[in-house]
Design a protein around this motif. Structure first.
Motif, PDB file in Angstrom:
ATOM      1  N   ALA A 121      24.455  60.837  39.057  1.00  0.00           N
ATOM      2  CA  ALA A 121      25.699  60.508  39.846  1.00  0.00           C
ATOM      3  C   ALA A 121      25.532  59.554  40.714  1.00  0.00           C
ATOM      4  O   ALA A 121      26.175  58.323  40.948  1.00  0.00           O
ATOM      5  N   GLU A 122      24.259  59.355  41.479  1.00  0.00           N
ATOM      6  CA  GLU A 122      24.253  58.342  42.654  1.00  0.00           C
ATOM      7  C   GLU A 122      23.884  56.901  41.955  1.00  0.00           C
ATOM      8  O   GLU A 122      24.693  55.906  42.404  1.00  0.00           O
ATOM      9  N   ALA A 123      23.297  56.914  40.893  1.00  0.00           N
ATOM     10  CA  ALA A 123      22.998  55.791  39.975  1.00  0.00           C
ATOM     11  C   ALA A 123      24.344  55.275  39.407  1.00  0.00           C
ATOM     12  O   ALA A 123      24.808  53.969  39.451  1.00  0.00           O
ATOM     13  N   SER A 124      25.246  55.986  39.158  1.00  0.00           N
ATOM     14  CA  SER A 124      26.410  55.541  38.542  1.00  0.00           C
ATOM     15  C   SER A 124      27.377  55.357  39.455  1.00  0.00           C
ATOM     16  O   SER A 124      28.141  54.235  39.651  1.00  0.00           O
ATOM     17  N   LEU A 125      27.332  55.638  40.757  1.00  0.00           N
ATOM     18  CA  LEU A 125      28.208  55.641  41.816  1.00  0.00           C
ATOM     19  C   LEU A 125      27.859  54.160  42.306  1.00  0.00           C
ATOM     20  O   LEU A 125      28.729  53.353  42.872  1.00  0.00           O
ATOM     21  N   THR A 126      26.611  54.093  42.642  1.00  0.00           N
ATOM     22  CA  THR A 126      26.093  52.538  43.003  1.00  0.00           C
ATOM     23  C   THR A 126      26.679  51.538  42.149  1.00  0.00           C
ATOM     24  O   THR A 126      27.247  50.441  42.408  1.00  0.00           O
ATOM     25  N   ARG A 127      26.591  51.514  40.831  1.00  0.00           N
ATOM     26  CA  ARG A 127      27.034  50.630  40.003  1.00  0.00           C
ATOM     27  C   ARG A 127      28.514  50.436  40.124  1.00  0.00           C
ATOM     28  O   ARG A 127      29.011  49.277  39.915  1.00  0.00           O
ATOM     29  N   SER A 128      29.136  51.651  39.936  1.00  0.00           N
ATOM     30  CA  SER A 128      30.521  51.558  39.848  1.00  0.00           C
ATOM     31  C   SER A 128      31.249  51.069  41.085  1.00  0.00           C
ATOM     32  O   SER A 128      32.256  49.842  41.048  1.00  0.00           O
ATOM     33  N   PHE A 129      30.808  51.337  42.343  1.00  0.00           N
ATOM     34  CA  PHE A 129      31.119  50.875  43.554  1.00  0.00           C
ATOM     35  C   PHE A 129      31.122  49.532  43.849  1.00  0.00           C
ATOM     36  O   PHE A 129      31.765  48.807  44.618  1.00  0.00           O
ATOM     37  N   THR A 130      29.703  48.865  43.342  1.00  0.00           N
ATOM     38  CA  THR A 130      29.429  47.632  43.668  1.00  0.00           C
ATOM     39  C   THR A 130      30.324  46.718  42.812  1.00  0.00           C
ATOM     40  O   THR A 130      30.940  45.780  43.184  1.00  0.00           O
ATOM     41  N   GLY A 131      30.673  46.848  41.396  1.00  0.00           N
ATOM     42  CA  GLY A 131      31.544  46.374  40.486  1.00  0.00           C
ATOM     43  C   GLY A 131      32.931  46.190  41.072  1.00  0.00           C
ATOM     44  O   GLY A 131      33.649  45.372  41.236  1.00  0.00           O
ATOM     45  N   PHE A 132      33.294  47.543  41.558  1.00  0.00           N
ATOM     46  CA  PHE A 132      34.798  47.730  42.104  1.00  0.00           C
ATOM     47  C   PHE A 132      34.992  46.649  43.460  1.00  0.00           C
ATOM     48  O   PHE A 132      36.009  46.150  43.511  1.00  0.00           O
ATOM     49  N   GLY A 133      33.955  46.796  44.055  1.00  0.00           N
ATOM     50  CA  GLY A 133      34.126  46.152  45.528  1.00  0.00           C
ATOM     51  C   GLY A 133      34.205  44.476  45.047  1.00  0.00           C
ATOM     52  O   GLY A 133      35.084  44.078  45.836  1.00  0.00           O
ATOM     53  N   LEU A 134      33.263  44.251  44.242  1.00  0.00           N
ATOM     54  CA  LEU A 134      33.520  42.924  43.972  1.00  0.00           C
ATOM     55  C   LEU A 134      34.811  42.412  43.117  1.00  0.00           C
ATOM     56  O   LEU A 134      35.248  41.293  43.411  1.00  0.00           O
ATOM     57  N   ALA A 135      35.183  43.231  42.465  1.00  0.00           N
ATOM     58  CA  ALA A 135      36.384  43.067  41.949  1.00  0.00           C
ATOM     59  C   ALA A 135      37.728  42.991  42.866  1.00  0.00           C
ATOM     60  O   ALA A 135      38.582  41.882  42.795  1.00  0.00           O
ATOM     61  N   VAL A 136      37.617  43.839  43.978  1.00  0.00           N
ATOM     62  CA  VAL A 136      38.688  43.543  44.907  1.00  0.00           C
ATOM     63  C   VAL A 136      38.431  42.321  45.657  1.00  0.00           C
ATOM     64  O   VAL A 136      39.253  41.706  46.139  1.00  0.00           O
ATOM     65  N   ALA A 137      37.137  41.963  46.010  1.00  0.00           N
ATOM     66  CA  ALA A 137      36.824  40.611  46.843  1.00  0.00           C
ATOM     67  C   ALA A 137      37.460  39.620  46.150  1.00  0.00           C
ATOM     68  O   ALA A 137      37.747  38.542  46.837  1.00  0.00           O
ATOM     69  N   VAL A 138      37.246  39.615  44.801  1.00  0.00           N
ATOM     70  CA  VAL A 138      37.699  38.256  43.892  1.00  0.00           C
ATOM     71  C   VAL A 138      39.159  38.621  43.527  1.00  0.00           C
ATOM     72  O   VAL A 138      39.781  37.478  43.674  1.00  0.00           O
ATOM     73  N   GLY A 139      39.770  39.775  43.263  1.00  0.00           N
ATOM     74  CA  GLY A 139      40.757  39.743  42.625  1.00  0.00           C
ATOM     75  C   GLY A 139      42.110  39.515  43.636  1.00  0.00           C
ATOM     76  O   GLY A 139      43.158  39.039  43.383  1.00  0.00           O
ATOM     77  N   VAL A 140      42.089  40.241  44.601  1.00  0.00           N
ATOM     78  CA  VAL A 140      42.936  40.175  45.495  1.00  0.00           C
ATOM     79  C   VAL A 140      43.289  38.455  46.083  1.00  0.00           C
ATOM     80  O   VAL A 140      44.484  38.119  46.082  1.00  0.00           O
ATOM     81  N   PRO A 141      42.526  38.080  46.668  1.00  0.00           N
ATOM     82  CA  PRO A 141      42.556  36.716  47.120  1.00  0.00           C
ATOM     83  C   PRO A 141      42.931  35.708  46.096  1.00  0.00           C
ATOM     84  O   PRO A 141      43.745  34.790  46.364  1.00  0.00           O
ATOM     85  N   LEU A 142      42.366  35.858  44.893  1.00  0.00           N
ATOM     86  CA  LEU A 142      42.923  35.100  43.732  1.00  0.00           C
ATOM     87  C   LEU A 142      44.276  35.356  43.433  1.00  0.00           C
ATOM     88  O   LEU A 142      45.134  34.492  43.200  1.00  0.00           O
ATOM     89  N   GLY A 143      44.712  36.694  43.197  1.00  0.00           N
ATOM     90  CA  GLY A 143      46.071  36.952  42.949  1.00  0.00           C
ATOM     91  C   GLY A 143      47.090  36.476  43.995  1.00  0.00           C
ATOM     92  O   GLY A 143      47.987  35.964  43.730  1.00  0.00           O
ATOM     93  N   LEU A 144      46.666  36.454  45.348  1.00  0.00           N
ATOM     94  CA  LEU A 144      47.575  35.957  46.271  1.00  0.00           C
ATOM     95  C   LEU A 144      47.801  34.472  46.246  1.00  0.00           C
ATOM     96  O   LEU A 144      48.978  33.865  46.247  1.00  0.00           O
ATOM     97  N   LEU A 145      46.518  33.617  45.857  1.00  0.00           N
ATOM     98  CA  LEU A 145      46.984  32.152  45.484  1.00  0.00           C
ATOM     99  C   LEU A 145      47.685  31.877  44.378  1.00  0.00           C
ATOM    100  O   LEU A 145      48.463  30.929  44.182  1.00  0.00           O
ATOM    101  N   ILE A 146      47.517  32.671  43.236  1.00  0.00           N
ATOM    102  CA  ILE A 146      48.198  32.237  42.079  1.00  0.00           C
ATOM    103  C   ILE A 146      49.687  32.747  42.144  1.00  0.00           C
ATOM    104  O   ILE A 146      50.570  32.125  41.538  1.00  0.00           O
ATOM    105  N   GLY A 147      50.000  33.836  42.672  1.00  0.00           N
ATOM    106  CA  GLY A 147      51.126  34.121  43.079  1.00  0.00           C
ATOM    107  C   GLY A 147      52.117  33.498  44.012  1.00  0.00           C
ATOM    108  O   GLY A 147      53.326  33.426  43.871  1.00  0.00           O
ATOM    109  N   ARG A 148      51.255  32.645  44.740  1.00  0.00           N
ATOM    110  CA  ARG A 148      52.197  31.920  45.803  1.00  0.00           C
ATOM    111  C   ARG A 148      52.085  30.321  45.385  1.00  0.00           C
ATOM    112  O   ARG A 148      53.240  30.069  45.794  1.00  0.00           O
ATOM    113  N   TYR A 149      51.113  29.864  44.991  1.00  0.00           N
ATOM    114  CA  TYR A 149      51.128  28.715  44.583  1.00  0.00           C
ATOM    115  C   TYR A 149      51.298  28.295  43.241  1.00  0.00           C
ATOM    116  O   TYR A 149      50.653  28.547  42.446  1.00  0.00           O
ATOM    117  N   ARG A 150      52.485  27.426  42.816  1.00  0.00           N
ATOM    118  CA  ARG A 150      52.587  27.108  41.522  1.00  0.00           C
ATOM    119  C   ARG A 150      51.333  26.389  40.761  1.00  0.00           C
ATOM    120  O   ARG A 150      51.375  26.699  39.510  1.00  0.00           O
TER     121      ARG A 150
END
Length: 317
Positions: A121-150
């Motif tokens: 479980a520790e091995a899976s959670l480490t991989r899962s949370f790492t990928g999830f955290g990177l996705a939040v760090a990439v997806g939220v700012p990029l989504g704000l830019l795409i949604g705001r600027y044509r």
């Protein structure tokens, strides 16, 4: 009586001299104002006992509703577990392939006791949370830019349409070929799978911000960063967290599938190895662990969402 004049002298029945304020001749003396001290001020606050009594009464009124709500939440799960326990024992299903819940629980406890469940479980959670955290760090700012600027939306729109319709598991062989069977490919597939729900919901959230709020903010001459901070981002939090919660579920499910290919540890590896060794109770114990982790992770995200959107006025029902 004065011996010289034969008149009687009457003493002025006034308060002591120290208590009389000095006044100028011909001026009326001001009445002395009483001095208030913390000891002399009446305590208008309710006593601690009264406050505790009021809270106890409020809790007593709410207790039946809370108990009913909690019972409603667990009754379906209890019915499922009861059916899981009874069906194999009543020979409704083959207990070789679906053992009773009590056997699965015993196998889960044995895996927990020998440490193998914790390690996987520790091995899976480490991989899962790492990928999830990177996705939040990439997806939220990029989504704000795409949604705001044509301009950004027109530039990246075609690429988004191509990759958003490509399933993450369909690209698993590509990630393995390019990045190998180590940690990098597993974290990358989680990052890819989690980015799309976050990105698309963030874009939708920004585009659905009330135009009246934007006009009011522009009338106050807010700069672009302050506009994002004070108006766009708070108004987008609920929809963004919808995507984050979807990504949280995908991060675990996609990782389990990835761990079944070339992994040496993890919950996916545990489930796959148990199936090959025909250790069916251990296999179901791994599946049950994934479900527990998913529910706990979702509740954590719900708590964070409520904290960040506590400014919102609750809807009247």
């Amino acid at each position: 009586m004065s011996p010289a004049t034969g008149t009687t002298t009457v003493k002025d029945p006034v308060a002591p001299v120290a208590d009389v304020a000095e006044t100028a001749p011909g001026a009326a003396a001001e009445p002395r104002r009483p001095e208030f001290t913390p000891e002399s001020t009446p305590d208008i606050r309710p006593s601690r006992a009264k406050r505790l009594t009021a809270r106890g009464r409020a809790l007593g009124h709410r207790l039946p509703a809370l108990l009913l709500r909690g019972l409603t939440k667990v009754v379906a799960v209890a019915a499922l577990l009861a059916a899981w326990e009874i069906a194999p024992r009543a020979a409704l299903v083959d207990r070789t392939f679906l053992p009773p819940f009590s056997e699965v629980a015993r196998a889960w406890w044995e895996l927990l006791a020998d440490g193998s469940l914790v390690d996987n479980a520790e091995a899976s959670l480490t991989r899962s949370f790492t990928g999830f955290g990177l996705a939040v760090a990439v997806g939220v700012p990029l989504g704000l830019l795409i949604g705001r600027y044509r301009v950004v939306a027109d530039l990246l729109g075609p690429l988004l349409e191509i990759f958003r319709n490509t399933a993450a598991l369909a690209l698993l062989p590509v990630f393995v070929l390019l990045l190998g069977i180590g940690e990098t490919s597993k974290i990358s597939i989680v990052l890819y799978a989690c980015t799309w729900p976050i990105l698309l919901n963030t874009i939708s959230a920004v585009r659905q911000v009330d135009p009246t709020l934007l006009k009011l903010a522009k009338s106050m001459d807010l700069s672009a960063p302050r506009l994002f901070q004070k108006v766009i981002l708070p108004a987008s939090v609920p929809t963004i967290f919808t995507g984050i919660r979807l990504a949280g579920a995908s991060s675990i499910l996609v990782l389990v599938a990835a761990e079944m290919v070339g992994a040496k540890e993890g919950l996916g590896y545990l489930i796959n190895a148990s199936q090959y060794n025909f250790a069916i109770p251990q296999m179901y114990a791994g599946i049950l662990t994934i479900s527990i982790i998913g529910v706990a992770f979702n509740q954590l995200l719900v708590t964070v969402e409520r904290r960040l959107s506590s400014w919102r006025v609750p809807a009247q029902t």
